[in-house]
Write an enzyme that holds these catalytic residues in place. Sequence first.
Site, PDB file in Angstrom:
ATOM      1  N   ASP A 148       0.826  -1.198   0.000  1.00  0.00           N
ATOM      2  CA  ASP A 148       0.000   0.000   0.000  1.00  0.00           C
ATOM      3  C   ASP A 148       0.858   1.244   0.000  1.00  0.00           C
ATOM      4  O   ASP A 148       2.041   1.227   0.332  1.00  0.00           O
ATOM      5  CB  ASP A 148      -1.074  -0.007   1.084  1.00  0.00           C
ATOM      6  CG  ASP A 148      -0.581   0.206   2.487  1.00  0.00           C
ATOM      7  OD1 ASP A 148       0.606   0.430   2.694  1.00  0.00           O
ATOM      8  OD2 ASP A 148      -1.419   0.158   3.397  1.00  0.00           O
ATOM      9  N   ASN A 180      -3.711  12.967   0.074  1.00  0.00           N
ATOM     10  CA  ASN A 180      -5.078  13.489  -0.016  1.00  0.00           C
ATOM     11  C   ASN A 180      -5.214  14.842   0.676  1.00  0.00           C
ATOM     12  O   ASN A 180      -5.853  15.752   0.148  1.00  0.00           O
ATOM     13  CB  ASN A 180      -6.069  12.498   0.607  1.00  0.00           C
ATOM     14  CG  ASN A 180      -6.442  11.376  -0.334  1.00  0.00           C
ATOM     15  OD1 ASN A 180      -6.399  11.526  -1.540  1.00  0.00           O
ATOM     16  ND2 ASN A 180      -6.799  10.244   0.236  1.00  0.00           N
ATOM     17  N   ASP A 226      -6.839  10.076  -6.065  1.00  0.00           N
ATOM     18  CA  ASP A 226      -7.357   9.123  -7.054  1.00  0.00           C
ATOM     19  C   ASP A 226      -6.391   8.988  -8.230  1.00  0.00           C
ATOM     20  O   ASP A 226      -6.149   7.892  -8.725  1.00  0.00           O
ATOM     21  CB  ASP A 226      -8.729   9.566  -7.568  1.00  0.00           C
ATOM     22  CG  ASP A 226      -9.826   9.423  -6.523  1.00  0.00           C
ATOM     23  OD1 ASP A 226      -9.589   8.809  -5.461  1.00  0.00           O
ATOM     24  OD2 ASP A 226     -10.931   9.939  -6.777  1.00  0.00           O
ATOM     25  N   GLU A 286      -6.103   2.111  -0.266  1.00  0.00           N
ATOM     26  CA  GLU A 286      -4.849   2.270  -0.995  1.00  0.00           C
ATOM     27  C   GLU A 286      -3.988   1.011  -0.909  1.00  0.00           C
ATOM     28  O   GLU A 286      -2.796   1.051  -1.153  1.00  0.00           O
ATOM     29  CB  GLU A 286      -4.069   3.492  -0.492  1.00  0.00           C
ATOM     30  CG  GLU A 286      -3.485   3.369   0.891  1.00  0.00           C
ATOM     31  CD  GLU A 286      -4.436   3.797   2.016  1.00  0.00           C
ATOM     32  OE1 GLU A 286      -3.947   3.937   3.139  1.00  0.00           O
ATOM     33  OE2 GLU A 286      -5.640   3.989   1.776  1.00  0.00           O
TER      34      GLU A 286
END
Length: 188
Positions: free
Chosen positions: A55, A63, A72, A98
């Site tokens: 991840d 973010n 995204d 993620e």
Amino acid sequence: EVVKRNRVLRLELQRLATTDPLTGAMNRRRFLEAAEREFRRGLRYDVPLSVVLFDLDHFKKINDTYGHAAGDDVLRHLVKVAQETLREPDLLCRYGGEEFAVLLPETDAAAAEVAALRLRIALEKSVAVSEEHRIRATASFGGTQIDVHGDSLESALSRADQALYEAKKTGRNRVVFKAAPNRALRLA
């Protein structure tokens, strides 16, 4: 014409049911079904099989800094890098959030670790573009070879998850592999 349209709609529904809509990677359900098939094939033909979980490191910070649309874009970029780096038979899945999973058929622990290292480096060297932002991201990786004669798919995924946690705990942007219980792990 109606038959053709129904066939196209059926194929689209099947794609939507098996693919992560954001990244285009296979979804978790499809991955687990395919992984179970590969597990049975590995058992039947006595071929090695490995799994890697990974991840993005500090994804919340991406973010928070650039916005969720940029996050995204980073996820889509990660999948593109992974698809370019992994072999065609390797199964890439968005496992959740993620976190991603890769099943590596006919691959022992040493070769799987090399594949994970190659992917880690490719991601680290790449740049995701989101509007005017150029975002660098890294990922942490945990993996294991599945002992098809003594493991279950669930226990191997759990072991890979423990290795991923260890990679994050010991500094991130690294690869950690765990051996199956009662089995020596040879690493090149």
